[in-house]
Scaffold this motif. Structure first.
Motif, PDB file in Angstrom:
ATOM      1  N   ASN A 173       0.825  -1.210   0.000  1.00 12.07           N
ATOM      2  CA  ASN A 173       0.000   0.000   0.000  1.00 12.07           C
ATOM      3  C   ASN A 173       0.861   1.263   0.000  1.00 12.07           C
ATOM      4  OD1 ASN A 173      -2.353  -1.521   0.063  1.00 12.07           O
ATOM      5  ND2 ASN A 173      -2.514  -1.461   2.295  1.00 12.07           N
ATOM      6  N   PHE A 174       1.984   1.197   0.718  1.00  8.76           N
ATOM      7  CA  PHE A 174       2.903   2.334   0.742  1.00  8.76           C
ATOM      8  C   PHE A 174       3.506   2.564  -0.642  1.00  8.76           C
ATOM      9  CE2 PHE A 174       7.396   3.707   1.401  1.00  8.76           C
ATOM     10  CZ  PHE A 174       7.120   5.030   1.722  1.00  8.76           C
ATOM     11  N   GLU A 176       2.279   1.713  -3.528  1.00  6.70           N
ATOM     12  CA  GLU A 176       1.229   2.195  -4.436  1.00  6.70           C
ATOM     13  C   GLU A 176       0.989   3.685  -4.242  1.00  6.70           C
ATOM     14  OE1 GLU A 176      -0.418   0.720  -6.900  1.00  6.70           O
ATOM     15  OE2 GLU A 176       0.838  -1.064  -6.628  1.00  6.70           O
ATOM     16  N   SER A 177       1.052   4.138  -2.991  1.00 13.54           N
ATOM     17  CA  SER A 177       0.836   5.566  -2.733  1.00 13.54           C
ATOM     18  C   SER A 177       1.963   6.409  -3.316  1.00 13.54           C
ATOM     19  CB  SER A 177       0.715   5.816  -1.226  1.00 13.54           C
ATOM     20  OG  SER A 177       1.943   5.601  -0.570  1.00 13.54           O
ATOM     21  N   LYS A 179       3.556   5.783  -6.053  1.00 12.51           N
ATOM     22  CA  LYS A 179       3.352   5.850  -7.503  1.00 12.51           C
ATOM     23  C   LYS A 179       2.393   6.966  -7.887  1.00 12.51           C
ATOM     24  CE  LYS A 179       4.172   0.902  -8.239  1.00 12.51           C
ATOM     25  NZ  LYS A 179       3.549  -0.389  -8.630  1.00 12.51           N
ATOM     26  N   THR A 180       1.499   7.316  -6.980  1.00 17.87           N
ATOM     27  CA  THR A 180       0.528   8.390  -7.249  1.00 17.87           C
ATOM     28  C   THR A 180       1.074   9.763  -6.872  1.00 17.87           C
ATOM     29  OG1 THR A 180      -0.512   8.185  -5.071  1.00 17.87           O
ATOM     30  CG2 THR A 180      -1.369   6.790  -6.848  1.00 17.87           C
ATOM     31  N   SER A 182       1.929  10.665  -3.822  1.00 15.02           N
ATOM     32  CA  SER A 182       1.527  11.072  -2.470  1.00 15.02           C
ATOM     33  C   SER A 182       2.766  11.261  -1.598  1.00 15.02           C
ATOM     34  CB  SER A 182       0.619  10.012  -1.842  1.00 15.02           C
ATOM     35  OG  SER A 182      -0.555   9.845  -2.610  1.00 15.02           O
ATOM     36  N   ASN A 184       3.960  10.831   1.675  1.00 13.94           N
ATOM     37  CA  ASN A 184       3.656  10.223   2.967  1.00 13.94           C
ATOM     38  C   ASN A 184       4.788   9.317   3.402  1.00 13.94           C
ATOM     39  OD1 ASN A 184       3.390   7.911   1.415  1.00 13.94           O
ATOM     40  ND2 ASN A 184       1.157   8.001   1.373  1.00 13.94           N
ATOM     41  N   GLU A 188       2.362   6.178   8.140  1.00 12.75           N
ATOM     42  CA  GLU A 188       0.975   6.548   7.873  1.00 12.75           C
ATOM     43  C   GLU A 188       0.143   5.372   7.381  1.00 12.75           C
ATOM     44  OE1 GLU A 188       0.863   9.972   5.322  1.00 12.75           O
ATOM     45  OE2 GLU A 188       2.515  10.927   6.401  1.00 12.75           O
ATOM     46  N   HIS A 189       0.789   4.268   7.084  1.00 11.73           N
ATOM     47  CA  HIS A 189       0.090   3.075   6.609  1.00 11.73           C
ATOM     48  C   HIS A 189       0.001   1.995   7.686  1.00 11.73           C
ATOM     49  CE1 HIS A 189      -0.150   4.231   2.302  1.00 11.73           C
ATOM     50  NE2 HIS A 189       0.888   4.977   2.639  1.00 11.73           N
TER      51      HIS A 189
END
Length: 265
Positions: A173-174, A176-177, A179-180, A182, A184, A188-189
């Motif tokens: 999930n980290f 993937e974030s 790649k967008t 974000s 963070n 935070e995950h």
């Protein structure tokens, strides 16, 4: 006028027995000692305690002999052991419930009976909100400590070489974030479970005065004490207290919370 004070947020966890319980002006009571009438009223409304109000005075009460079991009742004169100060803190109330294995107390100002607090009252919104604040404070405080003393890349490397599906999902999930675009961090995950795992894996990285926090790490696990109670708090349409053992668990959580805050201080 100092406008700056309106920008400050200083939450204080403050909850009393009176705010949880019911006052004598709003409660159900009976004006006689008819056990049949009392039993019918208590069973219908799921009351475990029914005060007897006669001539404006509350000196006796009916109660179930066992919590939530409506077979026979006790008729008892209110004694010192049945009462607590109406402004007793929530933490001390839970501790008293757990230690004395009672399921209700009359609330008093030492002069007169002002109300009643029982197990069922702990399923109110005020208790949900209080416990939510406790969990939020624990999570944020410990994550802040981890973030301060542990490098993010070290955590990612450790998680990636693990076979734990939960840790794999956190890293995924980290990534993937990122790649967008974000902005963070891995922290935070994290979930409640992740915090306990990170605390345990990196305890030797922490300053010596914080290593003792590792004794709480197992309680963050998916089946640990904190996760069990947090699941109850996050579903407020379900009762927090649906079994006697829950009182013991809440008491343990609150004891841990005070100790964790003292360590972090």
């Amino acid at each position: 006028m100092d406008i700056r004070k309106y920008f400050d947020y200083n939450p204080i966890l403050d909850l009393t027995a009176a705010q949880i319980g019911i006052n004598k002006w709003d409660w159900f009571s009976i004006n006689n000692e008819n056990e049949t009438e009392a039993l019918e009223l208590m069973k219908k409304n799921r009351f475990d305690v029914l005060p007897i109000s006669q001539n404006g005075k509350i000196l006796k009460y009916f109660s179930t002999r066992e919590w939530n079991i409506y077979n026979n009742l006790n008729l008892t004169k209110i004694g010192e052991g049945d009462t607590i100060y109406y402004r007793l803190s929530f933490i001390d109330l839970v501790r008293k419930f757990n230690k004395e294995e009672r399921h209700f107390y009359f609330l008093t100002n030492y002069q007169e009976i002002l109300g009643l607090v029982s197990y069922v009252n702990l399923n109110c919104q005020a208790v949900y909100n209080y416990l939510y604040e406790v969990f939020a404070d624990i999570e944020q405080s410990i994550v802040y400590l981890l973030k301060k003393h542990i490098e993010q890349n070290d955590i990612i490397k450790e998680f990636k070489k693990s076979n734990d599906k939960h840790l794999e999902a956190v890293v995924r999930n980290f990534d993937e974030s990122l790649k967008t675009g974000s902005d963070n961090s891995i922290f935070e995950h994290m979930y409640l479970q992740t915090i306990g795992i990170t605390l345990n894996k990196f305890v030797n990285t922490l300053p010596v005065e914080f290593k003792i926090l590792n004794k709480f790490s197992s309680k963050f696990s998916a089946n640990g004490l904190y996760s069990q109670l947090r699941n109850k708090v996050m579903h407020p349409v379900r009762p927090i207290l649906n079994e006697k053992e829950t009182m013991q668990k809440i008491d343990e959580l609150l004891k841990d919370y005070l100790e964790i805050k003292e360590i972090l201080r």
